[in-house]
Design a protein around this motif. Structure first.
Motif, PDB file in Angstrom:
ATOM      1  N   LEU A 274      -6.141  -7.926   3.146  1.00  0.00           N
ATOM      2  CA  LEU A 274      -4.878  -7.190   3.158  1.00  0.00           C
ATOM      3  C   LEU A 274      -3.996  -7.649   2.006  1.00  0.00           C
ATOM      4  N   ASP A 275      -3.737  -6.757   1.059  1.00  0.00           N
ATOM      5  CA  ASP A 275      -2.961  -7.083  -0.143  1.00  0.00           C
ATOM      6  C   ASP A 275      -1.888  -6.016  -0.352  1.00  0.00           C
ATOM      7  N   PRO A 276      -0.598  -6.389  -0.328  1.00  0.00           N
ATOM      8  CA  PRO A 276       0.477  -5.402  -0.547  1.00  0.00           C
ATOM      9  C   PRO A 276       0.374  -4.678  -1.883  1.00  0.00           C
ATOM     10  N   ASN A 277      -0.250  -5.317  -2.869  1.00  0.00           N
ATOM     11  CA  ASN A 277      -0.370  -4.681  -4.189  1.00  0.00           C
ATOM     12  C   ASN A 277      -1.242  -3.421  -4.136  1.00  0.00           C
ATOM     13  N   ASP A 278      -2.101  -3.324  -3.113  1.00  0.00           N
ATOM     14  CA  ASP A 278      -2.946  -2.131  -2.983  1.00  0.00           C
ATOM     15  C   ASP A 278      -2.154  -0.914  -2.527  1.00  0.00           C
ATOM     16  N   LEU A 279      -0.935  -1.147  -2.063  1.00  0.00           N
ATOM     17  CA  LEU A 279      -0.103  -0.062  -1.550  1.00  0.00           C
ATOM     18  C   LEU A 279       1.174   0.089  -2.367  1.00  0.00           C
ATOM     19  N   GLU A 280       1.031  -0.041  -3.678  1.00  0.00           N
ATOM     20  CA  GLU A 280       2.172   0.114  -4.586  1.00  0.00           C
ATOM     21  C   GLU A 280       2.117   1.471  -5.272  1.00  0.00           C
ATOM     22  N   CYS A 281       3.282   2.038  -5.468  1.00  0.00           N
ATOM     23  CA  CYS A 281       3.410   3.287  -6.219  1.00  0.00           C
ATOM     24  C   CYS A 281       3.170   2.998  -7.696  1.00  0.00           C
ATOM     25  N   SER A 282       2.358   3.805  -8.345  1.00  0.00           N
ATOM     26  CA  SER A 282       2.043   3.583  -9.757  1.00  0.00           C
ATOM     27  C   SER A 282       3.191   3.954 -10.687  1.00  0.00           C
ATOM     28  N   LEU A 283       4.239   4.546 -10.157  1.00  0.00           N
ATOM     29  CA  LEU A 283       5.375   4.948 -10.984  1.00  0.00           C
ATOM     30  C   LEU A 283       6.506   3.925 -10.951  1.00  0.00           C
ATOM     31  N   CYS A 284       6.866   3.463  -9.757  1.00  0.00           N
ATOM     32  CA  CYS A 284       7.967   2.498  -9.655  1.00  0.00           C
ATOM     33  C   CYS A 284       7.468   1.064  -9.500  1.00  0.00           C
ATOM     34  N   ILE A 285       6.140   0.900  -9.328  1.00  0.00           N
ATOM     35  CA  ILE A 285       5.508  -0.423  -9.172  1.00  0.00           C
ATOM     36  C   ILE A 285       6.175  -1.177  -8.023  1.00  0.00           C
ATOM     37  N   ARG A 286       6.472  -0.478  -6.967  1.00  0.00           N
ATOM     38  CA  ARG A 286       6.989  -1.084  -5.743  1.00  0.00           C
ATOM     39  C   ARG A 286       6.197  -0.550  -4.563  1.00  0.00           C
ATOM     40  N   LEU A 287       6.349  -1.183  -3.420  1.00  0.00           N
ATOM     41  CA  LEU A 287       5.673  -0.727  -2.214  1.00  0.00           C
ATOM     42  C   LEU A 287       6.054   0.722  -1.930  1.00  0.00           C
ATOM     43  N   PHE A 288       5.081   1.520  -1.504  1.00  0.00           N
ATOM     44  CA  PHE A 288       5.350   2.929  -1.218  1.00  0.00           C
ATOM     45  C   PHE A 288       6.524   3.063  -0.255  1.00  0.00           C
ATOM     46  N   TYR A 289       7.440   3.980  -0.602  1.00  0.00           N
ATOM     47  CA  TYR A 289       8.490   4.385   0.330  1.00  0.00           C
ATOM     48  C   TYR A 289       8.400   5.900   0.450  1.00  0.00           C
ATOM     49  N   GLU A 290       8.119   6.372   1.664  1.00  0.00           N
ATOM     50  CA  GLU A 290       7.846   7.790   1.913  1.00  0.00           C
ATOM     51  C   GLU A 290       6.719   8.269   1.003  1.00  0.00           C
ATOM     52  N   PRO A 291       5.497   7.702   1.171  1.00  0.00           N
ATOM     53  CA  PRO A 291       4.378   8.094   0.302  1.00  0.00           C
ATOM     54  C   PRO A 291       3.987   9.552   0.491  1.00  0.00           C
ATOM     55  N   VAL A 292       3.796  10.248  -0.615  1.00  0.00           N
ATOM     56  CA  VAL A 292       3.430  11.668  -0.616  1.00  0.00           C
ATOM     57  C   VAL A 292       2.168  11.829  -1.450  1.00  0.00           C
ATOM     58  N   THR A 293       1.204  12.584  -0.930  1.00  0.00           N
ATOM     59  CA  THR A 293      -0.067  12.791  -1.616  1.00  0.00           C
ATOM     60  C   THR A 293      -0.134  14.206  -2.175  1.00  0.00           C
ATOM     61  N   THR A 294      -0.476  14.323  -3.436  1.00  0.00           N
ATOM     62  CA  THR A 294      -0.577  15.618  -4.107  1.00  0.00           C
ATOM     63  C   THR A 294      -1.915  16.279  -3.786  1.00  0.00           C
ATOM     64  N   PRO A 295      -2.063  17.578  -4.056  1.00  0.00           N
ATOM     65  CA  PRO A 295      -3.349  18.248  -3.811  1.00  0.00           C
ATOM     66  C   PRO A 295      -4.506  17.646  -4.586  1.00  0.00           C
TER      67      PRO A 295
END
Length: 738
Positions: A437-458
């Motif tokens: 379990l690594d928090p870095n695996d759940l980081e947004c590639s744009l803000c380089i922070r933990l996902f907040y309200e993660p949204v997945t594109t088509p």
């Protein structure tokens, strides 16, 4: 099935329909079909099954009826089927009970309840295994009932990476199942059977899914008995019942397949394909043997309606013409057909109806590979077809709705002795290995922070909702793969990916709390209407006056979204200043509505609020911000002074009214269209800090320089403002209108 339709309501409705076809107003034949079809649908929606079947059968004599037009009839049949099948040991109940007893696992597919292999996130934010979506096993989301569109088969990249890291063996098995399905789609059935057999022999976790995939391959190879064995060896589910019904239908066992299709719909009424198959079967059973037979409405109603059978349209003394005799023959045929339907309907209310023949008996006389598909319905006459339909829908009150397929017989008690059907056993929830379990695996590639309200594109990539929206402000492409997201942007359906959001909150609770705290702090900074207030540098705005805006610049798209998200729905409006960026005085605007355009632009309807003075300036994410202080008129306390102010206001108001009425018609209409009518005279001119609304309306419509308007906007004396407006009106009235 012993069905009890609402006979009285049906007869009354049916009689009214037939009486409406008066002999003096006989409709043209081409008009009969939609009327009868509409009436048949109405009866089916009222659960009058017998009457509905009769009228659908008649409708098919007037013209073609497409299978999809029988949807209301299928719903009616299914309601009656469920009522008769309901019981503590029914298949559907057993299936539901087993599902309800399962402990919810975030890594299970909501549709098949197996491992979420190669997860695909659909538009509503819920994720399903790729197999369920490729095989079109659902038309609606099982969790929120949102429609599931086609082509949503791109796996969630973040989730796939996490599952590959945490559960590599299970993900590998899921991919193997998808390979079996792919071989079937490419019609390489022997290879599909071989690979599915390897999966079944080597893995108990995916055995059930592999059996259903192998059953599909067996059916394509016409190995029907082997296909049935695979479907019956799988846990009872909508997919297993559907696959079984398809095999029976391919074998020509229409009777058995129809009931199994209904079982499938009883378990999952939204199961794709099952309802369409039932519609096709009913359409085939109800269609007349001679497609050229078109019965006239007059003769049909005379001979089929019990209320009108004694009514004669032709006197007995007058012999019928050849055309009339032909109609009478056709009417008699229709009468006999419906009489047969009504008589055979009585069998529905008698228990213990026997079946035509079992699959076991049929299979004993036929070789497995040499078994040819038989379709019995087209070989039957009209009366036999109606009878067959009633028989197919018949199940005894004392016997539960079960199906005899030949391979096993479901007993009267509903508990199948020695049945190969299995009910899925509850499995323990999976847990993530702590060392993986690594928090870095759940980081947004744009803000380089933990996902907040993660949204997945088509295209399968995931970002924070705010981060993605900011990127789409600039270009309608995925920030990572550059795939076009124009349709996604047009829908603006940015729903949170529930699995990722749940994982973060469940396994990274501390990091999630800190991320939420940071987000709330950033949001609270945007909610202050005196500090760091967003400034739209554009045009003059005035209190109480509408100000529609066309927003297309990325920075202002972001600004408007933030105003909506924080709930303030307010921002400042100032005109440009070459030295300072924007002037020292402005007006707050309140957003009333926002209409988003497909390409990301928006039309924002605002109305003016408080006036303000700029204290300090700044920038935030490309748009201007300012610390401000609000302005208000200085109140007049002296009664004499207030009276003189009231008189000045009344004089200016009357002068403005005369000027507005004397405008040329096109100027007059333009002002009405953009700013509305002139405000009514106010009783208390000091009721609000901004003074009478008519002053601001006049400033907005008067053709004067914005700098002059700005000087009036900044005034805190109502008297001075009225004097300025009076001077402008006097000047305009002295100049002829152009």
């Amino acid at each position: 099935m012993s069905l009890q339709p609402q006979v009285e309501d049906a007869q009354g409705a049916r009689s009214a329909f037939f009486i409406g076809a008066d002999s003096d107003n006989v409709l043209e034949e081409q008009d009969h079909h939609p009327l009868i079809l509409q009436k048949a649908k109405a009866l089916a929606s009222k659960n009058c099954l017998k009457e509905a079947i009769d009228l659908f059968s008649v409708a098919m004599r007037y013209g073609p009826v497409q299978p999809e037009q029988l949807g209301t009839l299928v719903d009616c049949i299914l309601r009656n089927f469920k009522r008769q099948a309901a019981g503590p040991h029914s298949l559907s109940c057993r299936s539901r009970d087993s599902e309800e007893s399962r402990e919810e696992d975030v890594f299970d597919c909501p549709s098949c309840h197996r491992f979420l292999g190669e997860p695909v996130t659909i538009a509503c934010g819920h994720s399903y295994c790729k197999r369920c979506l490729q095989r079109q096993l659902l038309s609606k989301c099982k969790l929120c009932s949102a429609a599931v569109g086609g082509g949503e088969e791109k796996a969630n990249v973040i989730l796939c990476g996490l599952l590959d890291k945490w559960f590599p063996d299970e993900l590998k098995r899921s991919k193997t199942l998808c390979e079996v399905d792919e071989l079937c789609r490419r019609r390489r059935y022997h290879e599909a059977v071989s690979l599915a057999t390897d999966v079944i022999q080597g893995d108990s976790e995916t055995m059930a899914a592999a059996r259903l995939s192998r059953a599909e391959a067996y059916m394509a190879l016409k190995l029907y008995r082997l296909a049935l064995e695979d479907t019956e060896s799988s846990p009872c589910s909508a997919e297993a019942l559907f696959r079984k019904a398809m095999v029976l239908h391919e074998m020509g066992q229409v009777d058995e397949s129809l009931q199994v299709f209904l079982h499938c719909l009883a378990v999952d009424e939204d199961f794709p394909g099952a309802k369409r198959q039932v519609e096709k079967i009913l359409c085939d059973l109800l269609s007349p043997a001679d497609e050229n037979v078109k019965v006239g409405l007059r003769e049909t109603t005379q001979n089929t309606s019990p209320h009108l059978r004694n009514k004669t349209l032709v006197t007995e003394a007058q012999p019928p013409s050849p055309v009339q005799r032909q109609h009478q023959v056709r009417a008699a045929s229709a009468h006999n057909h419906l009489e047969s339907l009504e008589k055979r309907w009585e069998s529905l209310e008698r228990p213990g109806l026997g079946r035509a023949h079992s699959l076991r008996a049929h299979g004993s006389s036929c070789g497995e590979e040499g078994l040819k598909r038989v379709c019995s319905a087209p070989q039957l006459g009209d009366e036999d077809k109606g009878s067959l339909l009633k028989r197919k829908l018949s199940v005894s009150d004392t016997e539960p709705c079960v199906v005899d397929t030949g391979n096993n017989k479901l007993k009267k008690q509903g508990v199948v002795k020695g049945s190969k059907h299995k009910v899925a056993e509850a499995k323990p929830c999976r847990s993530i290995p702590k060392d993986l379990l690594d928090p870095n695996d759940l980081e947004c590639s744009l803000c380089i922070r933990l996902f907040y309200e993660p949204v997945t594109t088509p295209c399968g990539h995931t970002f924070c909702k705010n981060c993605l929206e900011r990127c789409l402000d600039h270009t309608p492409q995925c920030p990572l793969c550059k795939e076009s997201l124009k349709e996604y942007l047009a829908c603006r359906n940015y729903l949170v990916t529930s699995v990722l959001d749940m994982l973060i909150k469940q396994y990274l609770s501390q990091e999630s709390a800190e991320r939420t705290k940071t987000h709330l702090e950033e949001t609270s900074e945007l909610s202050d209407l005196t500090k760091n207030v967003p400034i739209f540098v554009c045009t003059m705005a005035y209190p109480t006056v509408p100000c529609p805006l066309h927003v297309f610049e990325p920075r202002y798209r972001l600004m408007i979204r933030r105003c909506m998200y924080t709930g303030t729905r307010q921002f400042g409006m100032c005109i440009n200043d070459p030295q300072k960026g924007f002037v020292d005085f402005g007006c707050m605007l309140t957003i009333r509505t926002v209409h988003f355009l497909p390409d990301g632009r928006s039309v924002v309807d605002t109305i003016g609020g408080k006036r303000f003075r700029v204290v300090s300036r700044g920038m935030k994410d490309g748009y201007s911000i300012a610390d401000i202080e609000h302005l208000g008129d200085i109140r007049v306390e002296s009664s004499d002074e207030l009276q003189r102010l009231q008189e000045l206001h009344d004089a200016v108001y009357e002068q403005a009214r005369v000027w507005f009425q004397n405008l040329k018609i096109h100027f007059h209409n333009q002002i009405l269209q953009h700013f509305g009518p002139m405000p009514e005279r106010e009783a208390d001119i000091q009721e609000t800090p901004n003074g009478p609304a008519c002053c601001w309306w006049l400033l907005a419509v008067l053709p004067i320089d914005p700098r002059y308007q700005l000087s009036v906007l900044s005034m805190t004396s109502l008297k001075e403002r009225l004097v300025k407006i009076q001077h402008i009106l006097t000047y305009l009235q002295s100049t002829p209108n152009n």
